[in-house]
Design a protein around this motif. Structure first.
Motif, mmCIF file in Angstrom:
data_model
loop_
_atom_site.group_PDB
_atom_site.id
_atom_site.type_symbol
_atom_site.label_atom_id
_atom_site.label_comp_id
_atom_site.label_asym_id
_atom_site.label_seq_id
_atom_site.Cartn_x
_atom_site.Cartn_y
_atom_site.Cartn_z
ATOM 1 N N ASN A 19 0.823 -1.224 0.000
ATOM 2 C CA ASN A 19 0.000 0.000 0.000
ATOM 3 C C ASN A 19 0.855 1.272 0.000
ATOM 4 N N GLY A 20 1.927 1.260 -0.785
ATOM 5 C CA GLY A 20 2.755 2.464 -0.931
ATOM 6 C C GLY A 20 3.711 2.727 0.217
ATOM 7 N N GLY A 21 3.775 1.813 1.167
ATOM 8 C CA GLY A 21 4.695 2.022 2.298
ATOM 9 C C GLY A 21 5.369 0.727 2.683
ATOM 10 N N LEU A 22 6.009 0.721 3.840
ATOM 11 C CA LEU A 22 6.608 -0.520 4.343
ATOM 12 C C LEU A 22 5.497 -1.369 4.962
ATOM 13 N N PRO A 23 5.568 -2.692 4.806
ATOM 14 C CA PRO A 23 4.520 -3.553 5.367
ATOM 15 C C PRO A 23 4.598 -3.679 6.893
ATOM 16 N N TRP A 24 5.662 -3.210 7.494
ATOM 17 C CA TRP A 24 5.891 -3.382 8.938
ATOM 18 C C TRP A 24 6.383 -2.064 9.521
ATOM 19 N N ARG A 25 6.349 -2.015 10.856
ATOM 20 C CA ARG A 25 7.001 -0.887 11.531
ATOM 21 C C ARG A 25 7.973 -1.467 12.551
ATOM 22 N N ILE A 26 9.256 -1.368 12.246
ATOM 23 C CA ILE A 26 10.284 -1.914 13.136
ATOM 24 C C ILE A 26 11.270 -0.781 13.435
ATOM 25 N N LYS A 27 11.177 -0.261 14.652
ATOM 26 C CA LYS A 27 11.972 0.917 15.015
ATOM 27 C C LYS A 27 13.474 0.652 14.880
ATOM 28 N N LYS A 28 13.874 -0.531 15.329
ATOM 29 C CA LYS A 28 15.310 -0.863 15.299
ATOM 30 C C LYS A 28 15.841 -0.898 13.860
ATOM 31 N N ASP A 29 14.998 -1.325 12.928
ATOM 32 C CA ASP A 29 15.435 -1.361 11.528
ATOM 33 C C ASP A 29 15.548 0.059 10.967
ATOM 34 N N MET A 30 14.633 0.938 11.374
ATOM 35 C CA MET A 30 14.712 2.341 10.934
ATOM 36 C C MET A 30 16.006 2.975 11.456
ATOM 37 N N GLN A 31 16.346 2.653 12.705
ATOM 38 C CA GLN A 31 17.577 3.214 13.296
ATOM 39 C C GLN A 31 18.802 2.660 12.565
ATOM 40 N N HIS A 32 18.748 1.373 12.246
ATOM 41 C CA HIS A 32 19.831 0.716 11.506
ATOM 42 C C HIS A 32 19.994 1.393 10.139
ATOM 43 N N PHE A 33 18.870 1.619 9.451
ATOM 44 C CA PHE A 33 18.885 2.264 8.138
ATOM 45 C C PHE A 33 19.548 3.649 8.223
ATOM 46 N N ALA A 34 19.138 4.423 9.215
ATOM 47 C CA ALA A 34 19.681 5.778 9.358
ATOM 48 C C ALA A 34 21.182 5.720 9.650
ATOM 49 N N ALA A 35 21.573 4.822 10.567
ATOM 50 C CA ALA A 35 22.989 4.745 10.956
ATOM 51 C C ALA A 35 23.853 4.308 9.767
ATOM 52 N N VAL A 36 23.400 3.287 9.055
ATOM 53 C CA VAL A 36 24.189 2.749 7.934
ATOM 54 C C VAL A 36 24.321 3.787 6.825
ATOM 55 N N THR A 37 23.208 4.420 6.463
ATOM 56 C CA THR A 37 23.252 5.318 5.305
ATOM 57 C C THR A 37 23.918 6.662 5.621
#
Ligand SMILES: NC(=O)c1ccc[n+]([C@@H]2O[C@H](COP(=O)([O-])OP(=O)(O)OC[C@H]3O[C@@H](n4cnc5c(N)ncnc54)[C@H](OP(=O)(O)O)[C@@H]3O)[C@@H](O)[C@H]2O)c1
Length: 189
Positions: A19-37
């Protein structure tokens, strides 16, 4: 085109979007994404995040462009645009030309392909990907966008490094189990 790294979170079926977004909400993955990128070896530089128009539109307006990174959006229908933190470009070729200009060539450390499926597919097909940061989510989310072009037979897992949560243990958040791993493309097609 400069080689890039790819970062993606994927469910058991290869699902990445719904539906145009991520199918889940995983805070730790968002933090991982921000840190890595955001991570750079040279503090005078920054990274670029390359994405398709649909991925861009899935980011809340208040949170885009993603902070601390040069955001590059591919779209054939949005108006071309160049400013300090945002480039909207019509093709991979024009992005390639722009990034070869001295102002970007010297200041952009890593290009991160952040999706969605169309943009991942092109980069994988054209052999533009060096490393893959993968979040494996151990659940089927019945997604409507899938990443099918990752070829694990053509990838090797990179051993853990000290800094990031790469090749991690399995985590759990809101009943969703997931793990981080890092891969490298081993041969070109
Ligand atoms: N799980 C994850 O890690 C992850 C990561 C990113 C996104 N997602 C999800 O994936 C979904 C979006 O993926 P998607 O594959 O549908 O769309 P997308 O790749 O984000 O964007 C597709 C759009 O990019 C533009 N585009 C594609 N190829 C192009 C080219 N060669 N030159 C210029 N523009 C080009 C077109 O925009 P125009 O139509 O404007 O021309 C096209 O409609 C969302 O649900 C999002 O939340 C998941």
């Amino acid at each position: 085109m400069r080689k890039m790294n790819l970062i993606v979170a994927m469910d058991t079926e290869g699902g990445i979007g719904k539906n145009g977004g991520l199918p889940w909400r995983i805070k730790k993955d968002m933090q991982h994404f921000a840190a890595v990128t955001k991570k750079v070896n040279y503090p005078s530089k920054r990274n670029a995040v390359l994405m398709g128009r649909k991925c861009w539109e899935s980011i809340p307006e208040s949170r885009r462009p993603l902070a601390g990174r040069l955001n590059i959006v591919l779209s054939r229908q949005l108006t071309e645009h160049t400013s300090e933190n945002l480039i909207i470009a019509k093709s991979f070729e024009s992005v390639s030309k722009l990034l070869a200009e001295p102002q970007y060539c010297d200041s952009i450390e890593t290009i991160w392909n952040i999706g969605g499926a169309e943009i991942y597919d092109i980069a994988l097909r054209d052999d533009l990907v060096e490393e893959i940061y993968l979040t494996r989510i151990f659940k089927n989310f019945d997604a409507d966008v899938y990443l099918k072009s990752l070829d694990f037979g053509n990838m090797e897992k990179v051993e853990p490094s000290e800094n990031l949560s790469e090749n991690s243990e399995t985590f759990e958040e809101n009943g969703i189990r997931f793990e981080f791993s890092k891969w490298r493309i081993i041969t070109s097609h």
